[in-house]
Write a protein that holds these residues in place. Structure first.
Motif: not given
Length: 288
Positions: A123-128, A182-185
């Motif tokens: 998933f791109p949202v976690f990139s980097g 919201m955090g700690n994904s």
């Protein structure tokens, strides 16, 4: 009796859930004390066992897909995980053998770890984002969702109210989904992986298929390779009278039959039950 032998004896008397609680707490204490006494970074020891995000790092420490579940980031992290494991483990072990518990627990940890690993690389949202996974939450959630799925109408006391287990199962899954952005994904993704494993394991077991049988056999082989003890060929077999729910037995006879089946599970494991006994236990668990 020496202190060491006394502790060994007491540990041997614990059930598998309680043993895992002790192991997790001891690892947390040892890791914390070593970091403090030697002035080390808290993650110095943990980095060899945590589950890294990157596939390249995971390949060089593949054991981390299991070992990450034995390390925790703080006192409250380990406290709440172990508290939930204690209560869900008690319900689980009233019905199933320690072997089945081990299958659900560790397969839950593996499932949670794999969901975390795949999600952070797809998933791109976690990139980097540079992160890693620790904690027994995925394994604990697998046990919890298993009992919530297998005994959905079983009521448990939560503070001042009696709540059916399926309500609790739905609540924890929704909570993880809501908190995901919201955090700690990574932690919530691992929870969802463990919860899915627990749900599927219970559903398949209701259909008479143990999806953890292969994993359990692998654990048995690994255990036997490290042990020189000779196993006895004797097997305890408890035969209970067959009874279908349609026979409309008296309440006393019905409860007696349930107790006989549970006694058989405690002695020989869930796998020793006949199809009729499994069906009877399943129907009993679904009743209000």
């Amino acid at each position: 009796m020496s202190v060491t032998k006394d502790l060994q004896y007491k540990f041997s008397r614990l059930n598998i859930a309680e043993k895992l609680i002790v192991i997790n707490v001891v690892i947390y204490i040892v890791n914390t004390l070593l970091a403090f006494l030697f002035g080390l970074d808290y993650g110095f020891l943990m980095r060899w066992f945590e589950l890294p995000k990157a596939f390249g790092d995971f390949i060089v420490q593949p054991w981390s897909v299991v070992t990450y579940s034995f390390f925790h980031g703080g006192i409250w992290h380990v406290f709440w995980n172990m508290l939930l494991l204690y209560f869900s483990g008690r319900i689980f072990l009233n019905l199933f053998s320690a072997k089945t518990f081990i299958n659900v627990y560790f397969l839950g940890a593996i499932a949670g770890g794999l969901v975390f690993l795949l999600s952070y690389n797809v998933f791109p949202v976690f990139s980097g984002i540079n992160t890693s996974l620790i904690g027994a939450s995925a394994a604990v959630m697998a046990v919890l969702l298993f009992v919530c799925t297998y005994l959905p109408n079983q009521e448990v006391r939560v503070i001042f109210f009696n709540v059916k287990l399926w309500y609790i199962g739905v609540f924890v899954v929704l909570l993880d989904l809501i908190q995901l952005p919201m955090g700690n994904s990574g932690g919530h993704l691992a929870h969802l992986g463990g919860e899915l494993l627990g749900f599927l394991y219970a559903k398949k077991l209701m259909d008479g298929k143990d999806i953890g049988e292969g994993f359990g056999n692998l654990i048995d082989r690994l255990g036997s390779s490290f042990s020189r003890r000779k196993r006895s060929n004797l097997k305890t077999v408890h035969r209970s009278k067959r009874m279908n729910r349609d026979d409309k037995p008296s309440k006393q006879e019905y409860q007696k039959h349930i107790d006989a089946i549970l006694d058989k599970i405690s002695k020989s494991g869930y796998e020793s039950l006949t199809k009729e006994e499994k069906d009877f236990l399943f129907k009993a668990g679904k009743e209000d």
